[in-house]
Design an enzyme around this catalytic site. Sequence first.
Site, PDB file in Angstrom:
ATOM      1  N   HIS A   3       0.820  -1.215   0.000  1.00  0.00           N
ATOM      2  CA  HIS A   3       0.000   0.000   0.000  1.00  0.00           C
ATOM      3  C   HIS A   3       0.850   1.259   0.000  1.00  0.00           C
ATOM      4  CE1 HIS A   3      -3.162  -2.928   0.747  1.00  0.00           C
ATOM      5  NE2 HIS A   3      -3.884  -2.053   0.073  1.00  0.00           N
ATOM      6  N   ARG A   7     -15.291   1.581  -0.920  1.00  0.00           N
ATOM      7  CA  ARG A   7     -14.858   0.274  -0.427  1.00  0.00           C
ATOM      8  C   ARG A   7     -14.834   0.354   1.094  1.00  0.00           C
ATOM      9  NH1 ARG A   7      -9.640  -2.696  -1.174  1.00  0.00           N
ATOM     10  NH2 ARG A   7      -8.622  -1.038  -0.030  1.00  0.00           N
ATOM     11  N   GLU A  39     -10.929 -11.186  -4.518  1.00  0.00           N
ATOM     12  CA  GLU A  39      -9.473 -11.096  -4.378  1.00  0.00           C
ATOM     13  C   GLU A  39      -8.900 -12.268  -3.586  1.00  0.00           C
ATOM     14  OE1 GLU A  39      -8.610  -7.267  -2.609  1.00  0.00           O
ATOM     15  OE2 GLU A  39     -10.336  -7.364  -1.298  1.00  0.00           O
ATOM     16  N   ASN A  48      -4.282  -7.214  -6.748  1.00  0.00           N
ATOM     17  CA  ASN A  48      -3.135  -7.135  -5.826  1.00  0.00           C
ATOM     18  C   ASN A  48      -3.191  -8.279  -4.821  1.00  0.00           C
ATOM     19  OD1 ASN A  48      -2.812  -4.738  -7.145  1.00  0.00           O
ATOM     20  ND2 ASN A  48      -3.704  -3.508  -5.522  1.00  0.00           N
ATOM     21  N   ASP A  49      -4.392  -8.463  -4.259  1.00  0.00           N
ATOM     22  CA  ASP A  49      -4.536  -9.557  -3.301  1.00  0.00           C
ATOM     23  C   ASP A  49      -4.760 -10.887  -3.997  1.00  0.00           C
ATOM     24  OD1 ASP A  49      -4.133  -8.492  -0.707  1.00  0.00           O
ATOM     25  OD2 ASP A  49      -5.940  -7.298  -1.010  1.00  0.00           O
ATOM     26  N   CYS A  57      -9.949  -3.369 -10.238  1.00  0.00           N
ATOM     27  CA  CYS A  57      -9.414  -2.172  -9.590  1.00  0.00           C
ATOM     28  C   CYS A  57      -8.021  -2.408  -9.002  1.00  0.00           C
ATOM     29  CB  CYS A  57     -10.373  -1.656  -8.524  1.00  0.00           C
ATOM     30  SG  CYS A  57     -10.650  -2.852  -7.213  1.00  0.00           S
TER      31      CYS A  57
HETATM   32  C1  PEP Z   1      -6.468  -5.306  -4.596  1.00  0.00           C
HETATM   33  O1  PEP Z   1      -6.222  -6.142  -3.729  1.00  0.00           O
HETATM   34  O2  PEP Z   1      -6.227  -5.478  -5.816  1.00  0.00           O
HETATM   35  C2  PEP Z   1      -7.076  -4.019  -4.225  1.00  0.00           C
HETATM   36  C3  PEP Z   1      -7.464  -3.147  -5.126  1.00  0.00           C
HETATM   37  O3  PEP Z   1      -7.189  -3.740  -2.896  1.00  0.00           O
HETATM   38  P1  PEP Z   1      -5.937  -3.293  -1.980  1.00  0.00           P
HETATM   39  O4  PEP Z   1      -4.768  -3.051  -2.902  1.00  0.00           O
HETATM   40  O5  PEP Z   1      -6.346  -2.071  -1.267  1.00  0.00           O
HETATM   41  O6  PEP Z   1      -5.746  -4.462  -1.105  1.00  0.00           O
HETATM   42 MG    MG Z   2      -7.127  -5.924  -1.794  1.00  0.00          MG
END
Ligand code: PEP
Ligand code: MG
Length: 583
Positions: A195, A338, A440, A463-464, A511
Site C-alpha cells: 500500500h 470500499r 481477491e 493485488n490480493d 481495480c
Molecule cells: C487489490 O487487492 O487489488 C485491491 C485493489 O485492494 P488493496 O490493494 O487495497 O488491497
Molecule cells: Mg485488496
Amino acid sequence: MTISIQGVSVSRGIAIGKVHIVQHDQLEVPEYTILNSQINDELSRFNNAIADARQQLRAIRDHIPNSTRVDVSAFIDTHLLMLEDITLTEEPKRVIKERSCNAEWALKLQRDALVNVFNEMADTYLSTRRDDVDHVVNRILRVLLKQKPLLHEVPDDHLKNRIIVADDLTPADTVLMQHYGITAFATEFGGPTSHTAILARSLGIPAVVGLHSARRFFKNEDLVIMDGSTGMLLIEPNRLIKSYYEKRQREVKRYYSSLRKLKSAPTESADGIPITLTANIELPKDFETVRDVGAKGVGLYRTEFLYMNRETPPNEDEHFETYLNVLKALRGLPLTIRTLDLGADKQVDGAGSQAGKLRSNPALGLRAIRLCLKEPGLFRPQLRAILRASAHGLVKIMIPMLTNIQEMQQVLKMVEDIKIDLDNCSIAYDSDIEIGGMIEVPAAAICADIFAKKLDFISIGTNDLIQYTMAIDRVNDEVNYLYDPLHPAVLRLINTIIKAGKKANIPVSMCGEMAGEKIYTKLLLGLGLRELSVHTASLLEIKKIINNTNIDELSSIIKKVLNTSSGAEVNLLLQHLNTKQSS
Ligand code: PEP
Ligand code: MG
C-alpha cells in the site's frame, strides 16, 4: 564519484533532490562504564538530551498537519508531561552516579524497570501506556545517539524537495509525504503492490523499493537522482548526468501534458466498444483530480486511509461529512466506497482492539471484511454513514476480501437492519443502493458464480488475488519475483470471474494495480473486461491504449494466452499483442 544503485521500480517519474534518511530500526544501546571524573559530563549530556527531546516535541506540536483531524497535540502533551516526571528525568541520573555507567545504559535500565511494572498491571489501558514510555525513552535515546528524528518528527520545511531513504515506510508515513513536499522515496523493503507503493503512485511521487543493504551508501544531504521507471538511483551524479536527467524530467512532463488532450474524448475501442474508466482514490486530494482526468467516477475509494495518523477511528458523522465532500467534488459521478480494509500492511493504532494486533501472518488474518464483521462497532458507523451519504449522490458499497457467502449474507443483513433504523429515524438514503464485492481471494474467484448471484457488481482486486494465489506476501521483496499477473493460474481465475459476471449479468470491473499497467490493457480487454478502475495518474495513458485497440481482433491470441503453461510464454504473446496493434 557517482554511485549507481538498482532497486525495484514502484512509481514512475524522475526526482532530483537531497537525501533525508529515515531509520525505524531498533535502537542499539551501547553499554559501558565511565570514570568518576566523567560523571558530571555524563549527567549534563543526559540533561541536554532531555531538553532537546522536549524541544523536538514542542516543534512537532507546532507542525501538526492541518489535514490530520485528530487530537495529536494531546498525545504529544502526554509525552511532554512524561519528560517532566522524575522517574525518567532523575532516576537515570542516580543510576549514572551509582553505577558509573553511560547515560544511554542508565536510561535503558530505568525503561526496563518501568516496563516490568506496566507488564504486571491487569488493567489493559494502563498496560498499553508502556508504549508511551517506550516512545519517550526512544526519543531521548535518539538524541543521545545523535540519530535523526523520524519522518513525522522533523519540522515541515526541512523535508521540502527531499528524497526519503528509509528502511521501510508505512502507508501512514506515506500519506504525510505530500504535506511535507517530499519529492520521492526509496526503501530497503517492500513490493510494487504494497500500500505504500500504491500511495506513491496515487500521489505521483517517484518511488523505488528493495534497496536492501545498499541503503548504507546514502548519507543525509547527498544529492540523488531517482529514475522511478527503471528503479535506478544515482548518488552524487556529475554535472553531465544531472543535466541529462533534468532534460528527461522535462520530456516526461511534456509527455503527460500531451495526454491531457484525451481528457474529454470518449473511452472507446477502435472497433467502437465503449469502456468505462474510473479512478482509484485514497486521499482527499485525489478527489479533485478525478474530474480533471475525465474519469467516469470512482471505482475504488480506499476508506482505510481515513483511519491513519490518528488515535481513534472516525465516527459516523465524520465518515458522512467526508463522503459528502467527495460527492460534492465528483459533481454527479458515481462513487464506489470500499468499506474498511485494515489489517495486513495497513495497521493503525486507532481502529479498535483487534486491528492493531500483529500476528505472524497478518495478510492471512483478521483483515478487511473479517475485521469488520468481528468488530461491528467499527463497521456499523461506516455503513450507516455510507447509506446516509447515498441520499446525496450516486453511491455504491463495495466489500473487500470476501471469502465465503456467509460473510456476504452478514453484510446484507447489517445493511437491511441499518435501513430499518434509518427509516425509524426518518433519515433519507438510497433504498436501491448497489452492493458489490471485491473478488481477491482465490476461493471467491473459483466460486465467483455463487457470489455473482448475490451481488450487484464485482471488482477484481488483483493485488490480493495474485498475493493469495501465488502464496507470497505482497510486501515481501524477497518473494516478489513470484508476483506474476501473467501466471496461468491468475489468468484463469480472472477469466472465471469475468465469465461469472457475464453469466449473472452484472458488471465486472478490475481495480487492482494490474488494471493501471498499460502492458496489460489489451489483454484485459481481450479477456472481456469493459470496466477498469485505475489511478488518476495513469488513466489517460490507459485511455490512449483503449482507443487504439481493436478488441475484435484480439480473440485468437487470447485463446492462445489462456492455453499457455507459463507466465514467460504469456509475456511473449503479450509483447506480440502489444506491438501488433501499436498504441
Ligand atoms: C487489490 O487487492 O487489488 C485491491 C485493489 O485492494 P488493496 O490493494 O487495497 O488491497
Ligand atoms: Mg485488496
